[in-house]
Design a protein around this motif. Structure first.
Motif, mmCIF file in Angstrom:
data_model
loop_
_atom_site.group_PDB
_atom_site.id
_atom_site.type_symbol
_atom_site.label_atom_id
_atom_site.label_comp_id
_atom_site.label_asym_id
_atom_site.label_seq_id
_atom_site.Cartn_x
_atom_site.Cartn_y
_atom_site.Cartn_z
ATOM 1 N N LEU A 186 0.872 -1.433 -0.114
ATOM 2 C CA LEU A 186 0.022 -0.036 0.065
ATOM 3 C C LEU A 186 0.836 1.672 0.010
ATOM 4 O O LEU A 186 0.486 1.865 -0.831
ATOM 5 N N THR A 187 1.528 1.055 1.304
ATOM 6 C CA THR A 187 3.263 2.591 0.960
ATOM 7 C C THR A 187 3.551 1.995 -0.588
ATOM 8 O O THR A 187 3.809 3.749 -1.113
ATOM 9 N N THR A 188 4.246 1.467 -0.695
ATOM 10 C CA THR A 188 4.777 1.487 -1.933
ATOM 11 C C THR A 188 3.539 1.977 -2.762
ATOM 12 O O THR A 188 4.299 3.148 -3.752
ATOM 13 N N LEU A 189 2.535 1.807 -3.147
ATOM 14 C CA LEU A 189 2.006 2.220 -4.231
ATOM 15 C C LEU A 189 1.119 3.542 -4.139
ATOM 16 O O LEU A 189 1.934 3.918 -5.267
ATOM 17 N N PHE A 190 0.882 3.743 -3.096
ATOM 18 C CA PHE A 190 0.740 5.420 -2.546
ATOM 19 C C PHE A 190 2.473 6.006 -3.421
ATOM 20 O O PHE A 190 2.565 7.037 -3.910
ATOM 21 N N LEU A 191 3.284 5.755 -2.696
ATOM 22 C CA LEU A 191 4.453 6.730 -2.837
ATOM 23 C C LEU A 191 4.893 6.860 -4.231
ATOM 24 O O LEU A 191 5.010 7.719 -5.216
ATOM 25 N N ALA A 192 4.726 5.291 -4.649
ATOM 26 C CA ALA A 192 5.154 5.359 -6.885
ATOM 27 C C ALA A 192 4.310 6.115 -7.242
ATOM 28 O O ALA A 192 4.316 7.340 -8.342
ATOM 29 N N LEU A 193 3.127 6.289 -6.930
ATOM 30 C CA LEU A 193 1.907 7.680 -7.551
ATOM 31 C C LEU A 193 1.838 8.573 -7.455
ATOM 32 O O LEU A 193 2.100 9.071 -8.333
ATOM 33 N N PHE A 194 2.615 8.950 -5.734
ATOM 34 C CA PHE A 194 2.505 10.301 -5.649
ATOM 35 C C PHE A 194 3.734 10.750 -6.955
ATOM 36 O O PHE A 194 3.477 11.961 -7.170
ATOM 37 N N SER A 195 4.865 9.871 -6.990
ATOM 38 C CA SER A 195 5.900 9.964 -8.021
ATOM 39 C C SER A 195 5.671 10.010 -8.897
ATOM 40 O O SER A 195 6.534 11.207 -9.459
ATOM 41 N N ILE A 196 4.997 9.205 -9.502
ATOM 42 C CA ILE A 196 4.732 9.445 -11.091
ATOM 43 C C ILE A 196 4.252 11.000 -11.080
ATOM 44 O O ILE A 196 4.545 11.259 -12.293
ATOM 45 N N VAL A 197 3.197 11.562 -10.445
ATOM 46 C CA VAL A 197 2.297 12.354 -10.515
ATOM 47 C C VAL A 197 3.134 13.714 -10.389
ATOM 48 O O VAL A 197 3.494 14.370 -11.631
ATOM 49 N N MET A 198 4.390 13.747 -9.996
ATOM 50 C CA MET A 198 5.246 14.571 -9.004
ATOM 51 C C MET A 198 5.905 14.472 -10.787
ATOM 52 O O MET A 198 6.344 15.784 -11.804
ATOM 53 N N PHE A 199 6.492 13.793 -10.955
ATOM 54 C CA PHE A 199 7.460 13.017 -12.294
ATOM 55 C C PHE A 199 6.710 14.354 -13.704
ATOM 56 O O PHE A 199 7.071 14.980 -14.421
ATOM 57 N N THR A 200 5.304 13.722 -13.104
ATOM 58 C CA THR A 200 4.328 13.989 -15.217
ATOM 59 C C THR A 200 4.286 15.813 -14.584
ATOM 60 O O THR A 200 4.373 16.401 -16.178
ATOM 61 N N ILE A 201 4.270 16.126 -13.570
ATOM 62 C CA ILE A 201 3.723 17.900 -13.607
ATOM 63 C C ILE A 201 5.288 18.063 -14.082
ATOM 64 O O ILE A 201 5.591 18.663 -15.103
ATOM 65 N N ALA A 202 6.405 17.281 -13.563
ATOM 66 C CA ALA A 202 7.437 18.126 -13.988
ATOM 67 C C ALA A 202 8.101 18.020 -15.178
ATOM 68 O O ALA A 202 8.822 19.679 -15.440
ATOM 69 N N PHE A 203 7.629 16.931 -15.725
ATOM 70 C CA PHE A 203 8.336 16.861 -17.516
ATOM 71 C C PHE A 203 6.946 17.791 -18.038
ATOM 72 O O PHE A 203 7.940 18.531 -18.737
ATOM 73 N N PHE A 204 6.052 17.949 -17.869
ATOM 74 C CA PHE A 204 5.538 18.498 -18.690
ATOM 75 C C PHE A 204 5.587 20.447 -18.519
ATOM 76 O O PHE A 204 6.026 20.989 -19.401
ATOM 77 N N ARG A 205 5.876 20.345 -17.184
ATOM 78 C CA ARG A 205 6.292 21.726 -17.025
ATOM 79 C C ARG A 205 7.242 22.194 -17.511
ATOM 80 O O ARG A 205 7.815 23.695 -18.128
ATOM 81 N N LEU A 206 8.307 21.158 -17.339
ATOM 82 C CA LEU A 206 10.103 21.737 -18.189
ATOM 83 C C LEU A 206 10.328 21.703 -19.361
ATOM 84 O O LEU A 206 10.246 22.299 -20.029
ATOM 85 N N ARG A 207 9.170 20.140 -19.897
ATOM 86 C CA ARG A 207 8.735 20.999 -21.502
ATOM 87 C C ARG A 207 8.079 22.064 -22.321
ATOM 88 O O ARG A 207 8.898 22.345 -23.186
ATOM 89 N N ARG A 208 7.409 22.699 -21.248
ATOM 90 C CA ARG A 208 6.339 23.753 -22.074
ATOM 91 C C ARG A 208 7.549 24.888 -21.456
ATOM 92 O O ARG A 208 7.707 25.349 -22.849
ATOM 93 N N HIS A 209 8.360 24.756 -20.996
ATOM 94 C CA HIS A 209 9.880 25.656 -20.674
ATOM 95 C C HIS A 209 10.723 26.054 -21.752
ATOM 96 O O HIS A 209 10.990 26.633 -22.536
#
Lengths: 187, 723, 155
Positions: free
Chosen positions: B190-213
């Motif tokens: 559960l913890t693993t899933l939650f944390l993985a999801l969180f990090s995926i979200v963070m990465f995605t956001i960061a990726f899109f933001r960086l790409r836009r930039h």
């Protein structure tokens, strides 16, 4: 005021003759302009009265045979020139034919009486006609030459110059200026 | 406002980077936690399995005790010694099991304690059982044996108690471990899933933001590129070239925009990488290169004008050089147009100066002055030259009407005042000429013309004056000359009359008398007398013709009052009519085509062409029929090579051509002279005045006549008449 | 004129000449006498004399007047204009008889009513021929119904 008039002497004379003859009850027949055929015997008194009356108009009765014949020649020439069909005929032949005299006789008679040959008179007459046409119509020289049976304008001009010493153009100019001065004087 | 700040922060790349770092840290943390949890799980699983092994071994151990006991009992009971072997076998197995169990529970103090006790019990059991075994041998059921059996049974009972305790303990332990294990197996994924999801979200956001930039950066770069390429300035970037002493000696083209092609006719791509001294040789002029090097070294901006000739065309460039990022940026603006405009302005100014100078000189030469008179105050300004006209030095006096009136000639003063009044009343421009007496007493004629204008709400009379004394003197001289000319013309006319009438009359009568004598009377003369008489006749005739022609010639007056529009076609018509007889006799042909209308005297033109026609007929070629041809064309005067006074822009060129005997061109001018004849009197009759008359008529019509001939071929008379 | 037509066949032509030059009058007279046409010539030595003559009462008007242009007292042009403005003299033919051969004179006289323009020749036979031609043609105009308005002759 002045007005310009033009009159046909032929008609004038014929009218006067007719009036005078009718006045004396003389039956008659007018031949051309210069001859009257009286249809009945008239007395000397009547004749004298007619003469007198006519003299008042400047009309004289010719009783000289030669003069009468010359007048007939002239009349015949006039007729010839005015008749389109006769125009092209030879004058000598036509005169001899019409008046029943030899042309030589007529010619001699004419020269003797008028100081001019018949040929000259024909030319004079034609040129005079041309002058009338120039003065009174708008016809061009070409048209006049054609009408008077001249072969060309040059022919007409040459003959005109020979007879009058003037060119047709000069003649027209002078006539026009004459009318101009007359109108000016009138005004 | 605040939102904006947030948004700005949110949009700033720093935030992006922090978020990214945070994500990485989190991920690391997650991995660690996960690792630990998995380890825990592993441990927990191991413990469970250990407990189960322990459990099994415990069971095995205690079972073996039972088996040993039973085997012992059997051998006792049955007196079967075979069972003794089985007992030993069991005992060995049991020892191994015990050792194994002991090994297993090494870490478990409770079990160790129990096992230690069990080991003692076991030993006592062994002892008991072995003792029992000895009794058994005599095969007797004695009471001692029974004691041993009793003892063994109690030991076993104790052992069983231990077994139960140990199993219970182990059961508890197992239960405990199972709970832990269950907990762990539930929590870890559960913890693993939650944390993985969180990090995926963070990465995605960061990726899109960086790409836009990155996109943003890319588009702004493209914009910059566009600007650089579409500007109409040359924009080049140069990198320094060092020599062996690390000194900047030149620059290399690192970037060149398209304008290089437009202005310098150089392909930008071909410039790249080349030294600027090679591709832009003009930098060597005017110390430009050194200045660019200095600019680079001192990291500053300079600008200068540069003149370049490209394919023969001159250009002016304004050049900015700026040190930038380890190189220099050169921006070159084409200001040729401005420069030229400036130059033109300069030249225009110079020309204006020259013109002003010429104007003032012209005023002096033309003796023109100008004035400005303010009607309301009576103030006036007069030009320098006006002062000079008045015989004064410039600005010698302060001009005013009263002061000026003192210069006006006393006889003209009244007229001058009247003019002034009229002028002020009517306010219309009008010429006025009057006399002044200059300071040095000279009487001058002055012509003035003024005009009223409104200047700054004031009525101002401005005008020019001209010293027309010379003109008036010339006019007077001309008037006198004209009078003289008129008088002589009158004299000439009366002379003409004398010749025409008074001189001709007696001659005509002489001829008349001659003709009267000719005939009868003549025969009464002697032979010699008759010869003389004939001579007299001829001379008189010649004299008469001379007089007549001279008269014709002089009668061509040169007054133009009677000029009218004359149609040359009708002139020719009249002429050929006039000569109709002769034309016919000579079999001549006269043609003319489309002749113009000219200004002239009709009968003179008739005489002109008449004379030409009769000239052609007279000098005809006896072998061929005369042919006369008259043509006309309009020509511009500048195309006429013949020299004569041309009064109009165009002339009619009338060409009169015949096929007569012609003449030698060397006599071309002679034939127009009075009494000039190219043939003897006997050959051709005439007085030689016909063509002279032609010439006079043509000249009277402001024209020009010339003749060209070819002997035996014919003559050409060319007449120019003004349009 | 005769109240009775003459039996002789030929009328006498009345001719007048106005010329101030005595020689010219003489030549003219001699020339006209040389011509077969029967004429009666009246000689006048200037324009005024001519006009006075024409205004005589009971005068037999000349058929033809030869008029010199250049005359003292009253010149030919004046006479011409006076004659042409007098209706009584309508029937008179006028021949200008002058030395002038200027086109201007010729045209002006024609325009003002002259019928003939005759240059004074320098030869007697020419004079005689010219006069004869003028008389002949004038005769025709008198006797042959020709339109006298158009009587123009230039010799």
């Amino acid at each position: 005021m002045k007005i310009s008039v033009k009159y046909d002497l032929n008609i004038t004379c014929k009218t006067i003759l007719k009036e005078q003859l009718d006045k004396l009850d003389i039956p008659h027949l007018l031949h051309g302009t210069g001859e009257i055929e009286i249809k009945r015997a008239i007395s000397d008194e009547e004749m004298q009265e007619l003469f007198n009356n006519l003299n008042a108009y400047g009309i004289y009765v010719l009783n000289d045979q030669k003069t009468v014949l010359v007048q007939r020649i002239k009349n015949t020439i006039n007729e010839m020139l005015e008749d389109d069909q006769l125009k092209s005929q030879k004058v000598s032949e036509y005169l001899a034919d019409k008046l029943n005299y030899s042309y030589t006789y007529l010619s001699n008679l004419f020269s003797e009486t008028t100081y001019t040959s018949i040929e000259n008179f024909v030319i004079l007459r034609k040129v005079d006609h041309a002058k009338d046409l120039m003065a009174d119509t708008d016809l061009t020289l070409t048209e006049i030459a054609y009408r008077l049976n001249y072969s060309s304008v040059a022919h007409l001009s040459g003959q005109f110059k020979k007879i009058t010493g003037l060119t047709p153009t000069k003649f027209q100019e002078i006539l026009e200026r004459r009318r101009g001065t007359r109108i000016q004087q009138t005004i | 406002m605040d939102f904006k700040i947030f948004r700005r922060i949110a949009q700033s790349p720093v935030v992006d980077r922090i978020a990214l770092a945070l994500a990485i840290v989190l991920l690391l943390f997650i991995t660690t936690v996960l690792f630990k949890q998995i380890r825990d799980l592993e441990v927990s699983a191991e413990m469970v399995s250990h407990s189960l092994t322990v459990d099994k071994e415990i069971n095995k151990l205690f079972t073996q005790y039972d088996l040993m006991e039973s085997a012992e009992f059997r051998s006792v009971i049955l007196k079967d010694s075979t069972f003794e072997a089985s007992y030993i076998d069991h005992k060995l197995q049991n020892d191994r099991t015990f050792d194994r169990l002991y090994g297993l529970v090494k870490e478990m103090p409770y079990h160790r304690r129990n096992l230690d006790t069990v080991s003692k019990l076991k030993d006592s059991l062994h002892t008991t059982l072995t003792a029992l075994h000895g009794k058994v041998k005599p095969m007797e059921a004695d009471s001692t044996a029974m004691v041993y059996v009793e003892r063994a049974a109690s030991i076993l009972k104790k052992l069983r108690g231990f077994k139960r305790n140990m199993l219970a303990n182990n059961e508890n332990f197992l239960q405990d471990k199972l709970v832990t294990y269950r907990r762990l197996t539930f929590l870890t994924p559960l913890t693993t899933l939650f944390l993985a999801l969180f990090s995926i979200v963070m990465f995605t956001i960061a990726f899109f933001r960086l790409r836009r930039h990155k996109n943003k950066i890319q588009s702004s770069e493209a914009l910059l590129q566009n600007i650089v390429q579409s500007t109409d300035n040359i924009m080049n970037y140069y990198e320094p070239i060092y020599d062996s002493n690390a000194k900047v000696v030149d620059f290399r083209v690192a970037f060149a925009n398209i304008c290089n092609r437009d202005y310098l006719n150089l392909e930008p791509d071909e410039l790249l990488g080349k030294p600027i001294t090679d591709v832009f040789p003009f930098v060597l002029k005017n110390n430009e290169l050194q200045r660019m090097i200095d600019c680079f070294l001192e990291n500053k901006t300079i600008d200068f004008e540069r003149q370049v000739t490209v394919e023969g065309q001159q250009f002016w460039f304004h050049t900015f050089v700026r040190a930038m990022d380890g190189g220099i940026l050169e921006v070159v603006r084409n200001n040729t147009e401005e420069y030229k405009a400036k130059e033109n302005l300069l030249r225009a100014n110079q020309e204006l100066e020259v013109q002003n100078f010429i104007m003032s000189e012209a005023k002096k030469v033309a003796k023109i002055g100008s004035y400005t008179w303010y009607l309301d105050t009576g103030e006036a300004e007069i030009s320098e030259n006006y002062y000079r006209i008045l015989g004064c030095e410039p600005d010698e006096f302060k001009p005013s009407l009263e002061r000026y009136r003192s210069f006006v000639h006393p006889e003209d003063l009244k007229q001058y005042d009247e003019y002034g009044e009229w002028h002020r009343a009517k306010k219309e421009p009008r010429d006025h000429t009057y006399r002044i007496i200059s300071k040095n007493g000279e009487v001058k004629h002055i012509r003035t013309k003024g005009q009223f204008i409104q200047k700054d709400g004031r009525t101002v009379l401005i005008g020019v004056v001209q010293d027309v004394s010379d003109q008036i003197a010339a006019e007077n001289a001309l008037r006198i000359k004209n009078l003289e000319l008129e008088r002589s013309n009158v004299e000439l006319e009366s002379f003409n009359r004398v010749v025409s009438h008074d001189l001709q009359e007696p001659l005509r009568k002489i001829q008349m008398f001659i003709s009267r004598i000719d005939g009868e009377e003549k025969n009464k003369l002697s032979e010699r007398g008759r010869v003389y008489f004939d001579r007299i006749d001829k001379v008189a005739a010649r004299m008469q013709s001379l007089i007549r022609n001279l008269l014709n010639y002089s009668r061509i007056d040169s007054t133009h009052d009677d000029f009218e529009v004359v149609d040359l076609n009708s002139v020719m018509k009249k002429v050929s009519e006039e000569n109709a007889e002769r034309i016919k006799a000579e079999e001549a042909e006269i043609v003319w085509e489309d002749l113009p209308m000219v200004h002239g005297v009709g009968f003179q033109l008739e005489q002109l062409f008449g004379n030409l026609v009769s000239n052609s007929l007279k000098y005809r070629n006896p072998k061929v029929a005369p042919k006369i041809r008259v043509t006309s064309e309009m020509v511009a005067n500048d195309q006429i090579t013949e020299e004569f006074l041309k009064s109009s822009k165009h002339s009619f060129k009338i060409t009169f051509t015949d096929n007569g005997i012609g003449f030698d061109n060397t006599n071309a001018n002679k034939i127009f002279e009075v009494f000039q004849r190219l043939h003897s009197k006997t050959q051709y009759s005439g007085t030689g005045i016909g063509l002279a008359i032609c010439k006079k008529i043509v000249e009277n019509h402001h024209g020009y006549i010339q003749a060209t001939g070819e002997k035996g071929k014919g003559s050409v008379f060319t007449i120019y008449l003004p349009v | 004129m005769n109240k009775f037509p003459s039996n002789s066949g030929k009328q006498i032509l009345n001719v007048a000449l106005a010329d101030d030059d005595e020689d010219d009058r003489l030549f003219f007279q001699e020339a006209i006498e040389d011509i077969s046409i029967r004429t009666k010539l009246s000689l006048l030595s200037d324009g005024q004399e001519l006009m006075d003559y024409l205004n005589l009462p009971n005068i037999i008007l000349p058929n033809l007047i030869f008029l010199d242009l250049n005359m003292p007292i009253k010149n030919g042009m004046q006479c011409l204009k006076e004659i042409r403005s007098n209706p009584k003299l309508n029937d008179v033919c006028i021949a200008i008889y002058s030395t002038s051969c200027s086109e201007n004179d010729i045209e002006e006289t024609f325009v003002n009513g002259a019928n003939v323009y005759l240059n004074k020749p320098n030869n007697f036979s020419k004079l005689r021929d010219s006069i004869e031609k003028v008389l002949q043609i004038n005769w025709q105009y008198h006797t042959s119904n020709l339109n006298r308005d158009n009587f123009l002759l230039r010799l």
